[in-house]
Motif scaffolding. Structure first.
Motif: not given
Ligand SMILES: *Cc1c(COP(=O)(O)O)cnc(C)c1O
Length: 364
Positions: A55-56, A59, A154, A176, A178
């Motif tokens: 997710g990073t 972004l 995310c 994301s 994750y």
């Molecule tokens: C989880 C999350 C991210 C980052 O996602 P990753 O996959 O962990 O890099 C970014 N913003 C928010 C609000 C999130 O909850």
């Protein structure tokens, strides 16, 4: 048995799908990723979806796609995970925080315009806990000042506002996958956008600046932000269950709210009629940090896990305070950090578990 705050639902389908990819010996980005992109775009109602490594990275790629440059300013919320602000820093831009609304936990649209300068390029609203941001108001401000809306979705897969899905509530969006998110691939991310140029830019960005068709021609700086077919295979299975997962979270949230209604000193999450909140987190407000922490301890003593998202607003961490922020700058976010408590709401929380959570909170 202990009820944890997050637990991914992994079935036989996911296991089988991973084994199939292993047997195929095609482990990196391939057909599964392509299929995931098609299915994910369909779910969101977006013209394009591009899979990335997390997710990073999603972004980061979004900000690259809309053309954020070093020295630009990007407006966002201090009440989020650090990745939201870090993506801005990764572009060499400056995070400009705006306080949040006490009820929705999302960026307070009425406070955005006073922070807009000639250097402002984009706004990153966060669909926090799975509740879409205040799109109509943000869109007006963005149009008036020529800003892009980069949606941090995310936590909000399958959420919607006025029937429009998260992922389409801005110019481009980041998701994301994750391990603790509403659908998972372990690590993974998605970008959605209706703009084909943005989608192409994201594809180059995840692949060292190369176009997919002509390799070893480097058009611009890019990264290795690709997703593997192993992850995409898991995500595809999860995607097939997303409606069930969402319904279970909403059902659990409703049950929690019904059982916790009317408790003194506890404020329950509110959802406006035009929003579909997908309850990545079910977050209550408890009067005062001491009471909040006491309640968390009581739940823990009773084998119920809780979470505090987030214990400290971003602008008060030295990492970001160095931009000139201090305590008192964003009073709503600061207060929320001392009050919020998330209770288990994911699909593996049973009806009996919910009864037990309600009983422990009520007794406390
Ligand atoms: C989880 C999350 C991210 C980052 O996602 P990753 O996959 O962990 O890099 C970014 N913003 C928010 C609000 C999130 O909850």
């Amino acid at each position: 048995m202990r009820v944890s705050i997050a637990k991914p639902f992994i079935g036989e389908e996911e296991k089988k799908a991973v084994l199939e990819v292993l047997d195929s010996r095609m482990l990196a980005q391939g057909e599964k990723v392509k299929k995931l992109e098609q299915e994910f775009a369909k779910l969101c109602g977006a013209k394009n979806a591009v899979a990335v490594s997390n997710g990073t990275a999603a972004l980061h790629a979004c900000l690259h796609a809309v053309g954020v440059k070093a020295g630009d300013e990007v407006i966002t919320t201090p009440f989020s995970f650090v990745a939201t602000a870090n993506a801005i820093l990764m572009m060499g831009a400056k995070p400009v925080f705006v306080d949040v609304d006490e009820k929705s936990f999302n960026i307070d649209a009425s406070k955005i315009e006073e922070k807009v300068t000639p250097r402002t390029r984009a706004i990153i609203p966060v669909d926090l806990y799975g509740l879409p941001h205040d799109y109509d108001k943000l869109k007006k401000i963005a149009d008036k000042h020529g800003l892009y809306i980069v949606e941090d979705a995310c936590q909000a897969v399958n959420a919607s506002l006025d029937g429009v899905k998260a992922g389409c509530l801005g110019d481009i969006a980041a998701f994301s996958l994750y391990a603790t998110k509403n659908i998972v691939s372990g690590e993974g991310g998605m970008v959605t956008t209706d703009n084909p140029k943005f989608a192409e830019k994201v594809k180059r960005f995840r692949h060292h600046g190369q176009d997919e068709k002509d390799r070893y021609i480097y058009h611009e700086l890019g990264y290795n932000y690709r997703m593997t077919d192993l992850q995409a295979a898991i995500a595809l299975c999860q995607l097939a269950k997303v409606e069930d997962f969402t319904a279970q979270r909403i059902r659990n949230a409703k049950k929690l709210s019904a059982g916790l209604k009317g408790l003194k000193g506890v404020v329950l999450p509110v959802v406006s009629n035009n929003a579909c909140h997908v309850f990545h987190q079910y977050t209550i407000k408890v009067g005062g940090k001491m009471k909040r922490d006491e309640l968390a301890k009581k739940l823990d003593d009773n084998e119920i896990g809780t979470g505090i998202f987030y214990p400290k607003p971003l602008h008060l961490h030295p990492h970001l305070a160095k931009f000139g922020y201090k305590a008192g700058d964003f009073p709503v976010a600061e207060k929320l950090c001392s009050q919020v408590l998330s209770l288990p709401v994911h699909p593996l929380v049973s009806s009996d578990d919910i009864d037990r959570i309600i009983e422990v909170v009520r007794n406390a």
